[in-house]
Scaffold this active site. Structure first.
Site, PDB file in Angstrom:
ATOM      1  N   ASP A  61       0.843  -1.199   0.000  1.00 24.26           N
ATOM      2  CA  ASP A  61       0.000   0.000   0.000  1.00 24.26           C
ATOM      3  C   ASP A  61       0.879   1.249   0.000  1.00 24.26           C
ATOM      4  O   ASP A  61       1.034   1.924   1.015  1.00 24.26           O
ATOM      5  CB  ASP A  61      -0.915  -0.027   1.223  1.00 24.26           C
ATOM      6  CG  ASP A  61      -1.978   1.065   1.177  1.00 24.26           C
ATOM      7  OD1 ASP A  61      -2.233   1.597   0.077  1.00 24.26           O
ATOM      8  OD2 ASP A  61      -2.549   1.371   2.239  1.00 24.26           O
ATOM      9  N   LYS A  63       0.479   3.834  -2.407  1.00 26.41           N
ATOM     10  CA  LYS A  63      -0.250   4.995  -2.948  1.00 26.41           C
ATOM     11  C   LYS A  63       0.674   5.874  -3.803  1.00 26.41           C
ATOM     12  O   LYS A  63       0.822   7.073  -3.585  1.00 26.41           O
ATOM     13  CB  LYS A  63      -0.883   5.809  -1.822  1.00 26.41           C
ATOM     14  CG  LYS A  63      -1.876   5.028  -0.971  1.00 26.41           C
ATOM     15  CD  LYS A  63      -2.497   5.900   0.092  1.00 26.41           C
ATOM     16  CE  LYS A  63      -3.461   5.119   0.960  1.00 26.41           C
ATOM     17  NZ  LYS A  63      -2.766   4.131   1.852  1.00 26.41           N
ATOM     18  N   ASP A  66       3.592  10.257  -8.881  1.00 27.64           N
ATOM     19  CA  ASP A  66       4.791  11.002  -9.246  1.00 27.64           C
ATOM     20  C   ASP A  66       4.760  11.195 -10.763  1.00 27.64           C
ATOM     21  O   ASP A  66       3.766  10.863 -11.416  1.00 27.64           O
ATOM     22  CB  ASP A  66       6.047  10.240  -8.800  1.00 27.64           C
ATOM     23  CG  ASP A  66       7.187  11.174  -8.424  1.00 27.64           C
ATOM     24  OD1 ASP A  66       7.522  12.055  -9.264  1.00 27.64           O
ATOM     25  OD2 ASP A  66       7.747  11.039  -7.326  1.00 27.64           O
TER      26      ASP A  66
END
Length: 231
Positions: A61, A63, A66
């Site tokens: 996890d 997330k 970029d």
């Protein structure tokens, strides 16, 4: 369906030693674990690889969000780690880069719509217009369009999201709280059975298990409720 393949236990603990102890305690009852920021930055990434090599499934996890090249490079490395699921924020360009990088692998990419700790007021404070539900549904549609493997959303939006993404994509719901347990910092929560009936394919449960006096007993109660809901 076997509930053990659909329950993801969040290893939201301070150290790898704590995580190892919990995995040992839960034994064969749990086959799927989530590793997020807290453990990742305490040696959890190496532990995630060890878990995968031991035969467990791992939901990383992270997330991700970029520039496209950075997202793609990260996904390529995570594929090599043997992870089962990976989260990234459901921004179209980031999802497109991730899907291309993961192509041909078994990694299931999950688009995070709106965090379950956020409500309409929090989104307004963050500069968004509209309500949480509308944003969740918009991002779910974009994730399907980009070829993502699944969605992360509150179980409160699961039924509407399932109608958008169809039956095949994973629908992973955190913020699961068995009846009578504290919601903590979660604002959009649901019980395990209700989440499954709403269309969730996988449930992420952290504190109700991790903080329980008897984590294995708490897990077995949740698994039983899930299994009954699947049948």
């Amino acid at each position: 369906m076997d509930a053990r393949n659909r329950l993801i236990v969040g290893l939201d603990v301070a150290t790898v030693a704590d995580a190892e102890k919990l995995v040992s305690t839960l034994a064969e009852d749990v086959t799927f674990y989530k590793i997020g920021y807290q453990l990742a930055f305490a040696g959890g990434l190496e532990f995630a690889k060890d878990l995968a090599q031991s035969g467990k499934k791992v939901f990383l996890d992270m997330k991700l969000l970029d520039i496209d090249n950075t997202v793609a490079s990260a996904v390529e490395n995570i594929v090599r780690m043997g992870m089962t699921m990976l989260t990234l924020h459901a921004y179209p360009k980031a999802m497109q880069a991730a899907v291309e990088a993961a192509q041909g692998s078994g990694l299931c990419l999950l688009g995070v719509t709106v965090l379950t700790s956020m409500d309409d007021h929090d989104l307004i404070d963050a500069g968004y217009q509209g309500d949480a539900r509308s944003l969740v549904l918009k991002r779910a549609a974009q994730a399907k369009e980009k070829g993502m493997g699944g969605i992360v959303c509150s179980a409160q939006e699961a039924e509407a999201v399932r109608a958008i993404i169809g039956p095949d994509m994973a629908l992973v719901t955190p913020g699961i709280r068995p009846a009578g347990t504290d919601a903590g910092d979660q604002k959009r929560v649901m019980t395990p059975a209700d989440a499954i009936h709403a269309g969730s394919s996988h449930l992420v449960v952290g504190r109700p298990i991790v903080k329980a006096d008897d984590p294995r007993a708490a897990t077995q109660i949740i698994l039983a409720e899930m299994q009954a809901a699947f049948t």
